[in-house]
Design a protein around this motif. Structure first.
Motif, PDB file in Angstrom:
ATOM      1  N   VAL A 210       7.801  16.859  -0.946  1.00 45.30           N
ATOM      2  CA  VAL A 210       8.095  16.293   0.382  1.00 45.30           C
ATOM      3  C   VAL A 210       9.298  17.031   0.977  1.00 45.30           C
ATOM      4  O   VAL A 210      10.269  17.325   0.268  1.00 45.30           O
ATOM      5  N   ARG A 211       9.241  17.328   2.261  1.00 48.69           N
ATOM      6  CA  ARG A 211      10.360  17.980   2.950  1.00 48.69           C
ATOM      7  C   ARG A 211      11.417  16.935   3.288  1.00 48.69           C
ATOM      8  O   ARG A 211      11.198  16.058   4.121  1.00 48.69           O
ATOM      9  N   ALA A 212      12.546  17.026   2.606  1.00 46.78           N
ATOM     10  CA  ALA A 212      13.632  16.068   2.828  1.00 46.78           C
ATOM     11  C   ALA A 212      14.762  16.744   3.593  1.00 46.78           C
ATOM     12  O   ALA A 212      15.015  17.948   3.425  1.00 46.78           O
ATOM     13  N   GLU A 213      15.450  15.971   4.429  1.00 48.34           N
ATOM     14  CA  GLU A 213      16.548  16.526   5.220  1.00 48.34           C
ATOM     15  C   GLU A 213      17.845  15.776   4.941  1.00 48.34           C
ATOM     16  O   GLU A 213      17.862  14.561   4.761  1.00 48.34           O
ATOM     17  N   ARG A 214      18.926  16.554   4.898  1.00 46.68           N
ATOM     18  CA  ARG A 214      20.267  16.001   4.671  1.00 46.68           C
ATOM     19  C   ARG A 214      21.174  16.510   5.789  1.00 46.68           C
ATOM     20  O   ARG A 214      21.402  17.706   5.916  1.00 46.68           O
ATOM     21  N   ILE A 215      21.675  15.560   6.580  1.00 45.82           N
ATOM     22  CA  ILE A 215      22.516  15.915   7.721  1.00 45.82           C
ATOM     23  C   ILE A 215      23.963  15.578   7.371  1.00 45.82           C
ATOM     24  O   ILE A 215      24.277  14.441   7.003  1.00 45.82           O
ATOM     25  N   VAL A 216      24.837  16.587   7.474  1.00 43.25           N
ATOM     26  CA  VAL A 216      26.260  16.417   7.153  1.00 43.25           C
ATOM     27  C   VAL A 216      27.051  16.401   8.452  1.00 43.25           C
ATOM     28  O   VAL A 216      26.953  17.334   9.262  1.00 43.25           O
ATOM     29  N   LEU A 217      27.834  15.352   8.653  1.00 45.72           N
ATOM     30  CA  LEU A 217      28.626  15.203   9.868  1.00 45.72           C
ATOM     31  C   LEU A 217      29.902  16.030   9.807  1.00 45.72           C
ATOM     32  O   LEU A 217      30.438  16.307   8.728  1.00 45.72           O
ATOM     33  N   ALA A 218      30.404  16.400  10.965  1.00 48.40           N
ATOM     34  CA  ALA A 218      31.632  17.195  11.057  1.00 48.40           C
ATOM     35  C   ALA A 218      32.865  16.308  11.017  1.00 48.40           C
ATOM     36  O   ALA A 218      32.818  15.126  11.376  1.00 48.40           O
ATOM     37  N   ASP A 219      33.982  16.894  10.590  1.00 42.17           N
ATOM     38  CA  ASP A 219      35.258  16.187  10.677  1.00 42.17           C
ATOM     39  C   ASP A 219      35.842  16.365  12.085  1.00 42.17           C
ATOM     40  O   ASP A 219      35.316  17.124  12.905  1.00 42.17           O
ATOM     41  N   TRP A 220      36.946  15.651  12.330  1.00 39.74           N
ATOM     42  CA  TRP A 220      37.553  15.661  13.660  1.00 39.74           C
ATOM     43  C   TRP A 220      38.925  16.342  13.661  1.00 39.74           C
ATOM     44  O   TRP A 220      39.766  16.057  14.510  1.00 39.74           O
ATOM     45  N   TYR A 221      39.156  17.254  12.739  1.00 41.35           N
ATOM     46  CA  TYR A 221      40.463  17.899  12.684  1.00 41.35           C
ATOM     47  C   TYR A 221      40.738  18.771  13.907  1.00 41.35           C
ATOM     48  O   TYR A 221      41.876  18.864  14.372  1.00 41.35           O
ATOM     49  N   HIS A 222      39.712  19.438  14.432  1.00 37.04           N
ATOM     50  CA  HIS A 222      39.914  20.369  15.540  1.00 37.04           C
ATOM     51  C   HIS A 222      39.229  19.937  16.833  1.00 37.04           C
ATOM     52  O   HIS A 222      39.583  20.420  17.912  1.00 37.04           O
ATOM     53  N   SER A 223      38.263  19.049  16.722  1.00 39.05           N
ATOM     54  CA  SER A 223      37.587  18.531  17.914  1.00 39.05           C
ATOM     55  C   SER A 223      36.800  17.290  17.527  1.00 39.05           C
ATOM     56  O   SER A 223      36.518  17.070  16.346  1.00 39.05           O
ATOM     57  N   GLY A 224      36.439  16.503  18.534  1.00 40.74           N
ATOM     58  CA  GLY A 224      35.627  15.316  18.279  1.00 40.74           C
ATOM     59  C   GLY A 224      34.151  15.650  18.404  1.00 40.74           C
ATOM     60  O   GLY A 224      33.748  16.369  19.321  1.00 40.74           O
ATOM     61  N   SER A 225      33.352  15.140  17.473  1.00 50.80           N
ATOM     62  CA  SER A 225      31.917  15.402  17.540  1.00 50.80           C
ATOM     63  C   SER A 225      31.146  14.213  16.998  1.00 50.80           C
ATOM     64  O   SER A 225      31.688  13.389  16.257  1.00 50.80           O
ATOM     65  N   PHE A 226      29.870  14.142  17.361  1.00 48.87           N
ATOM     66  CA  PHE A 226      29.042  13.045  16.883  1.00 48.87           C
ATOM     67  C   PHE A 226      27.597  13.517  16.784  1.00 48.87           C
ATOM     68  O   PHE A 226      27.203  14.528  17.387  1.00 48.87           O
ATOM     69  N   LEU A 227      26.829  12.791  15.999  1.00 43.21           N
ATOM     70  CA  LEU A 227      25.402  13.047  15.868  1.00 43.21           C
ATOM     71  C   LEU A 227      24.659  12.021  16.694  1.00 43.21           C
ATOM     72  O   LEU A 227      24.892  10.821  16.558  1.00 43.21           O
ATOM     73  N   GLU A 228      23.773  12.497  17.551  1.00 49.07           N
ATOM     74  CA  GLU A 228      22.949  11.613  18.374  1.00 49.07           C
ATOM     75  C   GLU A 228      21.511  11.652  17.863  1.00 49.07           C
ATOM     76  O   GLU A 228      20.927  12.729  17.722  1.00 49.07           O
ATOM     77  N   VAL A 229      20.961  10.481  17.583  1.00 52.76           N
ATOM     78  CA  VAL A 229      19.579  10.378  17.118  1.00 52.76           C
ATOM     79  C   VAL A 229      18.813   9.491  18.091  1.00 52.76           C
ATOM     80  O   VAL A 229      19.247   8.379  18.403  1.00 52.76           O
ATOM     81  N   THR A 230      17.689  10.001  18.557  1.00 52.88           N
ATOM     82  CA  THR A 230      16.789   9.235  19.429  1.00 52.88           C
ATOM     83  C   THR A 230      15.410   9.219  18.768  1.00 52.88           C
ATOM     84  O   THR A 230      15.204   9.861  17.735  1.00 52.88           O
ATOM     85  N   PRO A 231      14.458   8.518  19.331  1.00 49.84           N
ATOM     86  CA  PRO A 231      13.104   8.562  18.759  1.00 49.84           C
ATOM     87  C   PRO A 231      12.492   9.953  18.771  1.00 49.84           C
ATOM     88  O   PRO A 231      11.549  10.223  18.019  1.00 49.84           O
ATOM     89  N   ASP A 232      13.035  10.865  19.612  1.00 50.83           N
ATOM     90  CA  ASP A 232      12.418  12.176  19.783  1.00 50.83           C
ATOM     91  C   ASP A 232      13.200  13.349  19.217  1.00 50.83           C
ATOM     92  O   ASP A 232      12.627  14.404  18.938  1.00 50.83           O
ATOM     93  N   PHE A 233      14.540  13.201  19.048  1.00 53.98           N
ATOM     94  CA  PHE A 233      15.309  14.368  18.597  1.00 53.98           C
ATOM     95  C   PHE A 233      16.589  13.946  17.887  1.00 53.98           C
ATOM     96  O   PHE A 233      17.042  12.800  17.979  1.00 53.98           O
ATOM     97  N   ILE A 234      17.179  14.928  17.200  1.00 59.93           N
ATOM     98  CA  ILE A 234      18.468  14.789  16.544  1.00 59.93           C
ATOM     99  C   ILE A 234      19.347  15.928  17.046  1.00 59.93           C
ATOM    100  O   ILE A 234      18.929  17.090  17.021  1.00 59.93           O
ATOM    101  N   GLN A 235      20.556  15.608  17.497  1.00 60.29           N
ATOM    102  CA  GLN A 235      21.400  16.639  18.079  1.00 60.29           C
ATOM    103  C   GLN A 235      22.865  16.341  17.828  1.00 60.29           C
ATOM    104  O   GLN A 235      23.324  15.199  17.979  1.00 60.29           O
ATOM    105  N   SER A 236      23.631  17.370  17.427  1.00 58.43           N
ATOM    106  CA  SER A 236      25.080  17.252  17.301  1.00 58.43           C
ATOM    107  C   SER A 236      25.706  17.554  18.653  1.00 58.43           C
ATOM    108  O   SER A 236      25.318  18.522  19.322  1.00 58.43           O
ATOM    109  N   LYS A 237      26.692  16.745  19.035  1.00 60.57           N
ATOM    110  CA  LYS A 237      27.339  16.909  20.331  1.00 60.57           C
ATOM    111  C   LYS A 237      28.842  16.811  20.197  1.00 60.57           C
ATOM    112  O   LYS A 237      29.365  16.222  19.259  1.00 60.57           O
ATOM    113  N   SER A 238      29.542  17.378  21.165  1.00 55.42           N
ATOM    114  CA  SER A 238      30.997  17.295  21.225  1.00 55.42           C
ATOM    115  C   SER A 238      31.409  16.181  22.181  1.00 55.42           C
ATOM    116  O   SER A 238      30.699  15.890  23.149  1.00 55.42           O
ATOM    117  N   VAL A 239      32.548  15.599  21.892  1.00 56.89           N
ATOM    118  CA  VAL A 239      33.077  14.541  22.758  1.00 56.89           C
ATOM    119  C   VAL A 239      33.554  15.148  24.066  1.00 56.89           C
ATOM    120  O   VAL A 239      34.198  16.185  24.069  1.00 56.89           O
TER     121      VAL A 239
END
Length: 239
Positions: A210-239
């Motif tokens: 089975v194809r398994a996925e592991r998503i690792v989040l970023a730290d906030w030492y140099h900038s703010g970021s977050f992971l956005e998940v919707t029913p259609d996509f997964i995307q990392s974004k900056s604050v």
């Protein structure tokens, strides 16, 4: 479109107000349009008890409580820095405390959430400390100390952590592949999201065909970021 947001490893503290500003911008911006926000540990650089809340933590509590009142659920998993954060602060901040591993239904996809430190099994020294630090009796004994002594312990722990990080290879401090596979199998999922390692990436592995996925989040030492998940996509974004 419904969306759920994930953040981790902000390491907020009063002497680094920029990170708190990024979080407040996130909470009053992208988070306000989300169904839920999950904080996967190390929201704060250290935590010595709910009876000693920093200025940054007070600001955060006010903002997350306001967001919660608007109908955005906010969940928290303890990290390796803020494992003493308790129910009193959670209630004040409108946070729901989750167990250290948690499977949620993320738009039809069962997803394992965790801070990520339990996956770093090659770092034996840290795992020994972790076992002690998560012991309820040990935590109670620390929280019973005067505030001054707890501050001293936190300072000593930060120095020890910096020394350990500086003298230990990144490979040892990163996740162990067997621990990752075991976490997938025990949770019976094919997706996990975590932080801790400060190595943001989107990994794919073959797990029992089975194809398994592991998503690792970023730290906030140099900038703010977050992971956005919707029913259609997964995307990392900056604050």
């Amino acid at each position: 479109m419904p969306k759920t947001l994930f953040i981790s490893d902000l390491h907020l503290e009063d002497k680094a107000p920029g990170r708190t500003d990024w979080l407040l911008e996130f909470l009053t911006g992208p988070a306000g349009a989300a169904e839920a926000v999950y904080i996967l540990g190390d929201l704060f650089e250290y935590w010595i008890g709910d009876d000693c809340v920093s200025a940054a933590a007070a600001q955060v509590a006010e903002a997350t409580a306001a967001m919660n009142q608007l109908g955005v659920a906010c969940y928290f998993i303890h990290g390796n820095r803020d494992f003493l954060l308790g129910q009193e602060y959670a209630d004040r901040a409108g946070l729901e405390l989750l167990p250290e591993t948690c499977v949620i239904d993320l738009y039809g996809k069962p997803t394992l959430l965790l801070h990520g430190d339990t996956l770093c099994t090659d770092d034996v020294q840290y795992q020994v400390f972790r076992q002690q630090a998560r012991n309820p009796d040990w935590q109670a004994s620390v929280l019973a100390l005067p505030v001054g002594e707890r501050i001293k312990l936190a300072q000593e722990a930060r120095i020890a952590s910096a020394d350990h990080t500086g003298s230990t290879s990144m490979e040892i401090m990163d996740v162990n592949p067997d621990a990752v596979s075991a976490a997938f199998r025990s949770s019976q999922v094919s997706r996990m999201i975590h932080g801790h390692t400060h190595r943001p990436a989107h990994h794919f592995i073959d797990l029992d065909g089975v194809r398994a996925e592991r998503i690792v989040l970023a730290d906030w030492y140099h900038s703010g970021s977050f992971l956005e998940v919707t029913p259609d996509f997964i995307q990392s974004k900056s604050v």
